[in-house]
Design an enzyme around this catalytic site. Sequence first.
Site, PDB file in Angstrom:
ATOM      1  N   LYS A 166       0.822  -1.215   0.000  1.00 52.21           N
ATOM      2  CA  LYS A 166       0.000   0.000   0.000  1.00 52.21           C
ATOM      3  C   LYS A 166       0.863   1.275   0.000  1.00 52.21           C
ATOM      4  O   LYS A 166       0.594   2.198  -0.756  1.00 52.21           O
ATOM      5  CB  LYS A 166      -0.925  -0.019   1.216  1.00 52.21           C
ATOM      6  CG  LYS A 166      -1.898   1.114   1.294  1.00 52.21           C
ATOM      7  CD  LYS A 166      -3.047   0.770   2.219  1.00 52.21           C
ATOM      8  CE  LYS A 166      -2.602   0.385   3.617  1.00 52.21           C
ATOM      9  NZ  LYS A 166      -2.155   1.542   4.422  1.00 52.21           N
ATOM     10  N   ARG A 217      10.118  -8.632   5.460  1.00 48.21           N
ATOM     11  CA  ARG A 217      10.196  -7.190   5.343  1.00 48.21           C
ATOM     12  C   ARG A 217      11.288  -6.651   6.261  1.00 48.21           C
ATOM     13  O   ARG A 217      11.450  -7.099   7.390  1.00 48.21           O
ATOM     14  CB  ARG A 217       8.834  -6.620   5.749  1.00 48.21           C
ATOM     15  CG  ARG A 217       8.645  -5.180   5.402  1.00 48.21           C
ATOM     16  CD  ARG A 217       7.191  -4.905   5.244  1.00 48.21           C
ATOM     17  NE  ARG A 217       6.611  -4.514   6.522  1.00 48.21           N
ATOM     18  CZ  ARG A 217       5.545  -3.733   6.630  1.00 48.21           C
ATOM     19  NH1 ARG A 217       4.930  -3.299   5.556  1.00 48.21           N
ATOM     20  NH2 ARG A 217       5.064  -3.416   7.799  1.00 48.21           N
ATOM     21  N   ARG A 229      11.198  -5.667  12.100  1.00 47.50           N
ATOM     22  CA  ARG A 229      10.265  -5.216  13.134  1.00 47.50           C
ATOM     23  C   ARG A 229       9.654  -6.392  13.881  1.00 47.50           C
ATOM     24  O   ARG A 229       9.341  -7.410  13.279  1.00 47.50           O
ATOM     25  CB  ARG A 229       9.131  -4.398  12.491  1.00 47.50           C
ATOM     26  CG  ARG A 229       9.420  -2.936  12.454  1.00 47.50           C
ATOM     27  CD  ARG A 229       8.387  -2.139  11.707  1.00 47.50           C
ATOM     28  NE  ARG A 229       7.020  -2.673  11.713  1.00 47.50           N
ATOM     29  CZ  ARG A 229       6.001  -1.993  11.210  1.00 47.50           C
ATOM     30  NH1 ARG A 229       6.170  -0.794  10.704  1.00 47.50           N
ATOM     31  NH2 ARG A 229       4.794  -2.507  11.205  1.00 47.50           N
TER      32      ARG A 229
HETATM   33  P1  ADP Z   1       1.305   0.399  10.133  1.00 52.87           P
HETATM   34  O1  ADP Z   1       0.974  -0.187   8.785  1.00 52.87           O
HETATM   35  O2  ADP Z   1       2.484  -0.185  10.773  1.00 52.87           O
HETATM   36  O3  ADP Z   1       0.129   0.542  11.032  1.00 52.87           O
HETATM   37  P2  ADP Z   1       1.184   3.308   9.586  1.00 52.87           P
HETATM   38  O4  ADP Z   1       2.310   4.167   9.142  1.00 52.87           O
HETATM   39  O5  ADP Z   1      -0.005   3.259   8.709  1.00 52.87           O
HETATM   40  O6  ADP Z   1       1.850   1.879   9.777  1.00 52.87           O
HETATM   41  O7  ADP Z   1       0.703   3.736  11.028  1.00 52.87           O
HETATM   42  C1  ADP Z   1       1.554   3.752  12.135  1.00 52.87           C
HETATM   43  C2  ADP Z   1       0.748   4.020  13.395  1.00 52.87           C
HETATM   44  O8  ADP Z   1       0.187   5.339  13.333  1.00 52.87           O
HETATM   45  C3  ADP Z   1      -0.440   3.118  13.616  1.00 52.87           C
HETATM   46  O9  ADP Z   1      -0.083   1.938  14.285  1.00 52.87           O
HETATM   47  C4  ADP Z   1      -1.355   3.992  14.480  1.00 52.87           C
HETATM   48  O10 ADP Z   1      -0.897   4.015  15.813  1.00 52.87           O
HETATM   49  C5  ADP Z   1      -1.128   5.369  13.892  1.00 52.87           C
HETATM   50  N1  ADP Z   1      -2.075   5.688  12.788  1.00 52.87           N
HETATM   51  C6  ADP Z   1      -1.765   5.898  11.488  1.00 52.87           C
HETATM   52  N2  ADP Z   1      -2.862   6.209  10.772  1.00 52.87           N
HETATM   53  C7  ADP Z   1      -3.902   6.176  11.641  1.00 52.87           C
HETATM   54  C8  ADP Z   1      -5.304   6.400  11.518  1.00 52.87           C
HETATM   55  N3  ADP Z   1      -5.869   6.713  10.343  1.00 52.87           N
HETATM   56  N4  ADP Z   1      -6.061   6.292  12.634  1.00 52.87           N
HETATM   57  C9  ADP Z   1      -5.529   5.997  13.824  1.00 52.87           C
HETATM   58  N5  ADP Z   1      -4.214   5.759  14.022  1.00 52.87           N
HETATM   59  C10 ADP Z   1      -3.402   5.864  12.948  1.00 52.87           C
END
Ligand code: ADP
Length: 225
Positions: free
Chosen positions: A13, A122, A169
């Site tokens: 994604k 990954r 990770r």
């Molecule tokens: P991952 O795929 O590891 O969850 P992201 O970069 O999408 O990676 O998000 C990292 C963290 O940021 C999430 O685990 C969450 O804590 C927070 N986060 C990101 N986007 C959102 C969202 N739309 N709503 C709530 N928390 C979010």
Amino acid sequence: MIIVFLGPPGSGKGTYSKRTAELTSLPHISTGDIFREAIHNNTALGKQVQEYLSRGELVPNEITIEILRERISHPDCAKGFILDGYPRTLPQAEALDNLVHVDLVVNLVAHEEVLIAKLSARRICGQCGEIYNLADVHKMIDGLKYDMPSMPPQKDSICDKCGGELVHRKDDQVDVITHRLQISNRQTKPILYFYRSKGIVEDINVNLGLEKTGPSIMRTIKNHI
Ligand code: ADP
């Protein structure tokens, strides 16, 4: 043009949404990146969300929606933007809907067995967050061929972008992955349902590899312009 990318962990994604942003010259907005940067810069927002990110929990909707609202009010979003990692909950999708008109939802679909193989291979840069993949997955499952090539760094364990060290990770270890996929599935379901009822979802099979998936996303976008 406002495009939302949905897809389970390991579906690419981040990679596909960034590429699409480059090709369409639209800004790529990732709430995860915004939160990480705020933590890195030790801002008020960073202090507010640190705990949630370290526990892998969702940041509360009030905070996330406000951050998104503020970000998309910037002039660079006037012609549209690409969302990666937002919405993660139905209230977030509804809040977005009250602010703007979403044109297209690109829903990345992948076979679970392939996702597990990709996620467990990954590697992420501990410094800048760039993601690499060591697994070259080419296999037949139920008579279908799946091609997901590796994306390794040029030098072993070193980030091409910033020279940082690559790490595996904790939540990319096999035992945690199945659980993450289940959670992601559960979270995405109501959001997909919400967008499907509007008729704006396009399912894209990512199992055919980078070369076929990229153009297939671009074709879908062109059809929506
Ligand atoms: P991952 O795929 O590891 O969850 P992201 O970069 O999408 O990676 O998000 C990292 C963290 O940021 C999430 O685990 C969450 O804590 C927070 N986060 C990101 N986007 C959102 C969202 N739309 N709503 C709530 N928390 C979010």
